[in-house]
Motif scaffolding. Structure first.
Motif, short mmCIF file in Angstrom:
data_model
loop_
_atom_site.label_atom_id
_atom_site.label_comp_id
_atom_site.label_asym_id
_atom_site.label_seq_id
_atom_site.Cartn_x
_atom_site.Cartn_y
_atom_site.Cartn_z
N MET A 1 5.78 -30.57 -14.02
CA MET A 1 5.75 -30.23 -12.59
C MET A 1 4.48 -29.45 -12.30
O MET A 1 4.13 -28.51 -13.01
N ALA A 2 3.75 -29.84 -11.25
CA ALA A 2 2.48 -29.21 -10.93
C ALA A 2 2.68 -27.83 -10.33
O ALA A 2 3.70 -27.53 -9.71
N VAL A 3 1.67 -26.98 -10.50
CA VAL A 3 1.68 -25.68 -9.86
C VAL A 3 1.28 -25.87 -8.41
O VAL A 3 0.27 -26.50 -8.12
N PRO A 4 2.07 -25.35 -7.44
CA PRO A 4 1.73 -25.56 -6.03
C PRO A 4 0.46 -24.81 -5.66
O PRO A 4 0.05 -23.87 -6.34
N ILE A 22 0.19 -21.53 -16.79
CA ILE A 22 1.37 -21.12 -16.03
C ILE A 22 2.56 -21.99 -16.42
O ILE A 22 3.68 -21.48 -16.64
N ARG A 23 2.33 -23.30 -16.53
CA ARG A 23 3.43 -24.20 -16.91
C ARG A 23 3.88 -23.95 -18.35
O ARG A 23 5.09 -23.87 -18.63
N VAL A 66 -0.34 -16.75 -9.50
CA VAL A 66 1.06 -16.75 -9.08
C VAL A 66 1.25 -15.80 -7.89
O VAL A 66 1.89 -16.15 -6.89
N LEU A 67 0.67 -14.61 -7.97
CA LEU A 67 0.80 -13.65 -6.89
C LEU A 67 0.14 -14.15 -5.61
O LEU A 67 0.68 -13.97 -4.51
N SER A 68 -1.02 -14.77 -5.74
CA SER A 68 -1.72 -15.24 -4.55
C SER A 68 -0.92 -16.32 -3.83
O SER A 68 -0.88 -16.36 -2.59
N ILE A 69 -0.25 -17.19 -4.58
CA ILE A 69 0.57 -18.24 -3.96
C ILE A 69 1.77 -17.62 -3.25
O ILE A 69 2.09 -17.97 -2.11
N ILE A 70 2.44 -16.67 -3.91
CA ILE A 70 3.61 -16.04 -3.32
C ILE A 70 3.25 -15.34 -2.02
O ILE A 70 3.90 -15.51 -0.98
N ALA A 91 12.70 -26.92 2.31
CA ALA A 91 12.84 -28.32 1.91
C ALA A 91 12.06 -28.63 0.64
O ALA A 91 12.41 -29.54 -0.11
N GLU A 92 11.02 -27.83 0.40
CA GLU A 92 10.14 -28.08 -0.75
C GLU A 92 10.29 -27.02 -1.83
O GLU A 92 9.40 -26.83 -2.65
N ILE A 93 11.42 -26.34 -1.85
CA ILE A 93 11.59 -25.16 -2.71
C ILE A 93 11.41 -25.48 -4.19
O ILE A 93 10.92 -24.65 -4.96
N GLU A 94 11.75 -26.69 -4.62
CA GLU A 94 11.66 -27.02 -6.05
C GLU A 94 10.23 -26.96 -6.58
O GLU A 94 10.02 -26.77 -7.77
N GLN A 95 9.24 -27.13 -5.69
CA GLN A 95 7.86 -27.14 -6.15
C GLN A 95 7.44 -25.78 -6.73
O GLN A 95 6.46 -25.68 -7.47
N TYR A 96 8.20 -24.74 -6.39
CA TYR A 96 7.86 -23.41 -6.88
C TYR A 96 8.49 -23.10 -8.24
O TYR A 96 8.37 -21.98 -8.75
N ALA A 97 9.15 -24.08 -8.84
CA ALA A 97 9.80 -23.86 -10.13
C ALA A 97 8.86 -23.34 -11.20
O ALA A 97 9.23 -22.43 -11.96
N PRO A 98 7.63 -23.87 -11.34
CA PRO A 98 6.74 -23.32 -12.38
C PRO A 98 6.44 -21.84 -12.18
O PRO A 98 6.31 -21.09 -13.15
N LEU A 99 6.34 -21.41 -10.92
CA LEU A 99 6.07 -20.00 -10.65
C LEU A 99 7.29 -19.15 -11.01
O LEU A 99 7.15 -18.06 -11.58
#
Length: 214
Positions: A1-4, A22-23, A66-70, A91-99
């Motif tokens: 899974m890609a990092v958003p 991160i992954r 990770v912090l910058s994305i959050i 709707a896209e919450i799963e994309q944040y799984a790697p974080l």
């Protein structure tokens, strides 16, 4: 899974290594070595060290990303002109799984780096809360720093407990399903409490403020 937050085709080598780390750290924990990260990024271990100097330097870069994305995503939701931005994020919450996986591993590992990450998270929360206040979306606080720390503790604590109860061990894939389930379970009561409050009057707050005026 890609990092958003990044497009794979646009990543330079340093960013590609960081996102791979991160992954890898989220899936394997911080016992994973530079060689594992290099393999995931499709580069040599020497190139990882060239860009980051050490595993600790690599982890610091991961923390920063990770912090910058959050902070960016939370700020976007809290300052948006309509709830549509929030609904898109949900709707896209799963994309944040790697974080999420990365954060869980960080706080499970503990130590100085985890403590530093937490303090940076608190500062980030205070930043996007201030933006929400400035936009008129959030109420101001008597103590913005304390509010940010409370919300960070509350969010991280509930997430870590939820994932521990589910006993997620399979990295991003498992965390994706877990954060979807958690979001579906807590979003309504969370929005209700944050929007409408819990107590029917201010008596308990007034008593505490009077007792602890500082």
């Amino acid at each position: 899974m890609a990092v958003p937050g990044t497009q794979a085709q646009d990543l330079n080598t340093r960013a590609r290594i960081r996102d791979a780390a991160i992954r890898v750290f989220g899936e394997q924990g911080f016992d994973a070595g530079v060689r594992a990260v290099a393999t995931a990024a499709g580069v040599s271990p020497g190139l990882v060290n060239h860009h980051f100097g050490s595993k600790q330097g690599l982890r610091s870069a991961c923390d920063e990303k990770v912090l910058s994305i959050i902070v960016s995503e939370k700020k976007a939701v809290l300052t948006a002109s309509s709830p549509a931005r929030m609904l898109t994020a949900l709707a896209e919450i799963e994309q944040y799984a790697p974080l999420v996986a990365y954060l869980v591993r960080s706080f499970q590992a503990g130590g100085r780096l985890a403590a530093s990450l937490f303090e940076h998270m608190v500062a980030g929360v205070e930043t996007y809360l201030e933006a929400g206040v400035a936009e008129g979306r959030l109420r101001p606080s008597r103590d913005p720093a304390a509010r940010a720390r409370y919300l960070t503790l509350n969010s991280l604590g509930s997430t870590l407990l939820y994932l521990q109860m589910r006993n997620e061990q399979d990295g991003s894939a498992g965390y994706g399903a877990a954060i979807r389930a958690m979001t579906d379970e807590i979003m309504l009561p969370s929005l209700e409490v944050h929007t409408e409050g819990l107590f029917v009057d201010t008596s308990m707050l007034d008593a505490y403020v009077a007792h602890e005026p500082e």
